[in-house]
Design a protein around this motif. Structure first.
Motif, PDB file in Angstrom:
ATOM      1  N   GLY A 147       0.769  -1.235   0.000  1.00 27.82           N
ATOM      2  CA  GLY A 147       0.000   0.000   0.000  1.00 27.82           C
ATOM      3  C   GLY A 147       0.798   1.282   0.000  1.00 27.82           C
ATOM      4  N   ASP A 148       2.114   1.224   0.071  1.00 24.74           N
ATOM      5  CA  ASP A 148       2.938   2.437   0.126  1.00 24.74           C
ATOM      6  C   ASP A 148       3.567   2.743  -1.233  1.00 24.74           C
ATOM      7  N   TYR A 149       4.074   3.949  -1.367  1.00 20.57           N
ATOM      8  CA  TYR A 149       4.842   4.420  -2.518  1.00 20.57           C
ATOM      9  C   TYR A 149       6.291   4.343  -2.074  1.00 20.57           C
ATOM     10  N   PHE A 150       7.113   3.520  -2.733  1.00 23.75           N
ATOM     11  CA  PHE A 150       8.419   3.128  -2.188  1.00 23.75           C
ATOM     12  C   PHE A 150       9.435   2.927  -3.299  1.00 23.75           C
ATOM     13  N   GLY A 151      10.700   3.251  -3.006  1.00 24.35           N
ATOM     14  CA  GLY A 151      11.797   2.981  -3.923  1.00 24.35           C
ATOM     15  C   GLY A 151      13.116   2.923  -3.171  1.00 24.35           C
ATOM     16  N   MET A 152      14.138   2.337  -3.827  1.00 21.52           N
ATOM     17  CA  MET A 152      15.467   2.200  -3.213  1.00 21.52           C
ATOM     18  C   MET A 152      16.534   2.686  -4.187  1.00 21.52           C
ATOM     19  N   LEU A 153      17.623   3.205  -3.614  1.00 19.55           N
ATOM     20  CA  LEU A 153      18.724   3.715  -4.421  1.00 19.55           C
ATOM     21  C   LEU A 153      20.019   3.686  -3.630  1.00 19.55           C
TER      22      LEU A 153
END
Length: 152
Positions: A125-131
């Motif tokens: 349900g979340d808006y998520f990203g990794m970098l």
């Protein structure tokens, strides 16, 4: 910004580590999700039909332990993903107040670095990203939408 919290990755020992941290700091887990809890229709790189290897299904996909005004978070790294070592097992997880702020922070931090998971709507349900930023620091950018996706 809502919060900035440490996120720890382990090669199969997350449950042991977080039970240890819980014994030291007290409290209860705010969330504990195992890889077997991932919906079958969610793609997992290197996994068959969206599921981790059977012997890894009980590993921790996400755990969070509130400690004072902070939250210690962590997960296991499945064997099909690059394994972590000291120095690559810690990320900073930043929680922002809007999608727009998430986009701005993600773009800023990823400039000159590399995106490991583009920002997107996740099954939880979340808006998520990794970098990884240009200095080699791993970041997770998260905006909680305040709702959980429907479960069947």
């Amino acid at each position: 910004m809502k919060a900035l919290n440490p996120y720890l990755n382990f090669n199969g020992s997350t449950e042991e580590a977080f039970n240890f941290y819980k014994s030291v700091f007290g409290g209860e887990f705010a969330m504990l999700m195992r890889f077997k809890d991932i919906p079958a229709d969610v793609p997992m790189d290197g996994c068959v039909e969206g599921e981790p290897a059977k012997d890894e299904s009980n590993l921790i996909m996400h755990v969070s332990l509130p400690i004072g005004n902070n939250v210690l978070m962590g997960s296991d790294v499945p064997s099909h993903m690059p394994q972590v070592a000291t120095g690559t097992n810690t990320s900073l997880s930043i929680h922002v107040e809007s999608r727009e702020e998430a986009d701005r922070v993600f773009a800023g931090l990823s400039a000159g670095g590399s995106v490991t998971m583009p920002l997107g709507d996740m099954f939880w349900g979340d808006y998520f990203g990794m970098l990884v930023d240009k200095f080699g620091i791993q970041w997770m950018v998260n905006h909680s939408t305040g709702h959980q996706p429907p479960r069947e």
